[in-house]
Design an enzyme around this catalytic site. Structure first.
Site, PDB file in Angstrom:
ATOM      1  N   GLN A   1       1.007  -1.073   0.226  1.00  0.00           N
ATOM      2  CA  GLN A   1      -0.238  -0.015   0.097  1.00  0.00           C
ATOM      3  C   GLN A   1       0.819   1.594  -0.163  1.00  0.00           C
ATOM      4  OE1 GLN A   1      -3.183  -1.126   2.103  1.00  0.00           O
ATOM      5  NE2 GLN A   1      -3.790   0.648   2.317  1.00  0.00           N
TER       6      GLN A   1
ATOM      7  N   SER B   1       3.623  -6.593   2.661  1.00  0.00           N
ATOM      8  CA  SER B   1       2.247  -6.365   3.081  1.00  0.00           C
ATOM      9  C   SER B   1       1.558  -6.811   2.979  1.00  0.00           C
ATOM     10  CB  SER B   1       2.160  -5.118   3.504  1.00  0.00           C
ATOM     11  OG  SER B   1       0.999  -5.293   4.635  1.00  0.00           O
ATOM     12  N   LEU B   2       0.333  -6.599   2.211  1.00  0.00           N
ATOM     13  CA  LEU B   2      -0.699  -7.068   1.183  1.00  0.00           C
ATOM     14  C   LEU B   2       0.184  -7.695  -0.514  1.00  0.00           C
ATOM     15  CD1 LEU B   2      -1.836  -5.589  -2.109  1.00  0.00           C
ATOM     16  CD2 LEU B   2      -1.762  -3.374  -0.591  1.00  0.00           C
TER      17      LEU B   2
ATOM     18  N   HIS C   1       0.729  -3.364  10.873  1.00  0.00           N
ATOM     19  CA  HIS C   1       1.412  -4.500  11.308  1.00  0.00           C
ATOM     20  C   HIS C   1       1.461  -3.898  12.863  1.00  0.00           C
ATOM     21  CE1 HIS C   1       1.608  -5.413   7.401  1.00  0.00           C
ATOM     22  NE2 HIS C   1       1.650  -5.037   7.085  1.00  0.00           N
TER      23      HIS C   1
ATOM     24  N   GLN D   1       0.843 -12.076   9.618  1.00  0.00           N
ATOM     25  CA  GLN D   1       1.726 -10.856   9.113  1.00  0.00           C
ATOM     26  C   GLN D   1       0.504  -9.505   9.665  1.00  0.00           C
ATOM     27  OE1 GLN D   1       0.022  -9.776   5.965  1.00  0.00           O
ATOM     28  NE2 GLN D   1       1.769 -10.156   4.102  1.00  0.00           N
TER      29      GLN D   1
ATOM     30  N   ARG E   1      -8.968  -8.455   3.782  1.00  0.00           N
ATOM     31  CA  ARG E   1      -7.755  -8.144   4.320  1.00  0.00           C
ATOM     32  C   ARG E   1      -8.732  -6.799   4.720  1.00  0.00           C
ATOM     33  NH1 ARG E   1      -3.060  -6.141   3.212  1.00  0.00           N
ATOM     34  NH2 ARG E   1      -1.291  -7.758   5.244  1.00  0.00           N
TER      35      ARG E   1
END
Length: 313
Positions: A10, A95-96, A204, A253, A120
Site C-alpha cells: 500500500q 505486506s498486501l 502491522h 503478518q 483484509r
C-alpha cells in the site's frame, strides 16, 4: 543472473494505475474483469478514473494493487511465454504484496486473492477507529534504535516497529499519541527526518489483532496450494512453500512487522542479484540498492517496461 520477483504494498496506488496495460494488452483487461467479477465491484473504473480518496481506502487499494501486479504477470506469460517456474528463485511481497506474490506463484486463484484482500483491507480499517491509530517513518535510524524509540514512546500505549524497509528507513505504528511522541524522541536520537504517514490505520502492530482474527477465518476457508517458487515471508524473512505454514504466516503478518530489509538480504544471500518489481510504482525496486549496493532493481509498470524486460531474457 538470478532473479526474484517482488510485489508492492500500500502506498504505491495512484489514479490511472493499470490503464496503459489495459489499453495495450487483452490479458490485462481479462485480469481486471476477473477481479471486478470476484468483488462484484467496478474496481477497474476506480483504478483508472478515481476519485483518489476512494482508491486510497484500504479495502480498495489492496485488491487494486494486486490486480495490477497480476496483470503484469499475465502479460509476461501471454506475450513472452514467461513463467516464474525455472526462471525465478523466489517471490516476495511487501505486506498486501505477499498475496500478489502468492497469486503470481499459483498458490491462490486470482478471485480468492481479490476477495481475501478486500476482506483484509476492510478488517484492518475496522480494527481501530479512524484517528486513534497512526504510522510514522523514522529516517536515518536503524532498526535497533527505532525499537528503542518505539518502546520509549509507548508509555502504556502501543507503539511498535512495523516495517523495516531499508537501512535507516523504519516505520513505527500504534496509538496516535504514542506515534506522535515517537516523532519527538526519534529526532532527539538523531533521526534525519521523522514524519507521519498518510495512512488510515496503524498497520502491522498489535492493535490489528481483530483483523488477524478475521483473516484467520477467511484463510481457513481458502484453498492454498504450494507456490511454484518459494515465498520469502514478511514475518520470518525466510522462504516457505508449505501451504499450512503460509496460512499461519499470513495471519501473523497482520499484527507482525514487515521484515523487508532482511527478506531482501536473505534472497541476496541465496544468490539473487536482480529484483523485478511487478505492478504499480517503483518503491521496492528503489529500495533494492539501498539495502545492498550489488542488487539491481527493475520495475515493470507499463507496456514499454514489459517489452524491454522480455527482450532482455
Amino acid at each position: 543472473m538470478s532473479m526474484a520477483f517482488v510485489f508492492p504494498g500500500q502506498g504505491s496506488q495512484e489514479v490511472g494505475m493499470g490503464k496503459a496495460l489495459a489499453d495495450a494488452f487483452a490479458p490485462a483487461r481479462e485480469v481486471f474483469q476477473e477481479v471486478d467479477d470476484a468483488l462484484g465491484q467496478n474496481l477497474s473504473k476506480l483504478m483508472f478514473e478515481g476519485p483518489d480518496d476512494e482508491l486510497r481506502l484500504t479495502e480498495n487499494a489492496q485488491p487494486a494493487l494486486m490486480a495490477v501486479s497480476m496483470a503484469v504477470m499475465r502479460i509476461l506469460a501471454a506475450e513472452g511465454g514467461f513463467s516464474l517456474d525455472g526462471r525465478v528463485d523466489y517471490v516476495a511481497g511487501h505486506s498486501l504484496g505477499e498475496y500478489s506474490a502468492l497469486a503470481a506463484a499459483g498458490a491462490f486463484s486470482l478471485g480468492d486473492a481479490a476477495r481475501l484482500l478486500k476482506t483484509r483491507g476492510r478488517a484492518m480499517q475496522e480494527a481501530v477507529p479512524v484517528g486513534e491509530g497512526a504510522m510514522a517513518a523514522l529516517l536515518g535510524l536503524d532498526l535497533d534504535v527505532a525499537r528503542e524509540v518505539a518502546a520509549a514512546a509507548a508509555q502504556g500505549e502501543v507503539c511498535q516497529a512495523a516495517n523495516d524497509n531499508a537501512p535507516g528507513q523504519v516505520v513505527v505504528s500504534g496509538h496516535t499519541a504514542a506515534v506522535e511522541r515517537a516523532l519527538e524522541i526519534a529526532k532527539e536520537k538523531g533521526a534525519k527526518r521523522a514524519l507521519l504517514l498518510p495512512v488510515s490505520a496503524p498497520f502491522h502492530c498489535s492493535l490489528m489483532a481483530p483483523a488477524a482474527d478475521v483473516m484467520a477465518e477467511a484463510l481457513e476457508k481458502t484453498e492454498i496450494s504450494a507456490p511454484e517458487v518459494p515465498l520469502v515471508a514478511n514475518v520470518t524473512a525466510e522462504s516457505v512453500v508449505d501451504p499450512d505454514t503460509i496460512r499461519r504466516q499470513l495471519v501473523a503478518q497482520v499484527t507482525g512487522a514487515v521484515r523487508w530489509r532482511e527478506s531482501v538480504l536473505y534472497m541476496k544471500d541465496k544468490g539473487v542479484d536482480r529484483l523485478v518489481e511487478a505492478g504499480a510504482g517503483k518503491v521496492l525496486s528503489g529500495l533494492a540498492r539501498r539495502i545492498d549496493r550489488e542488487l539491481t532493481g527493475l520495475a515493470l509498470n507499463g507496456p514499454a517496461d514489459i517489452e524491454e524486460f522480455l527482450k532482455s531474457l
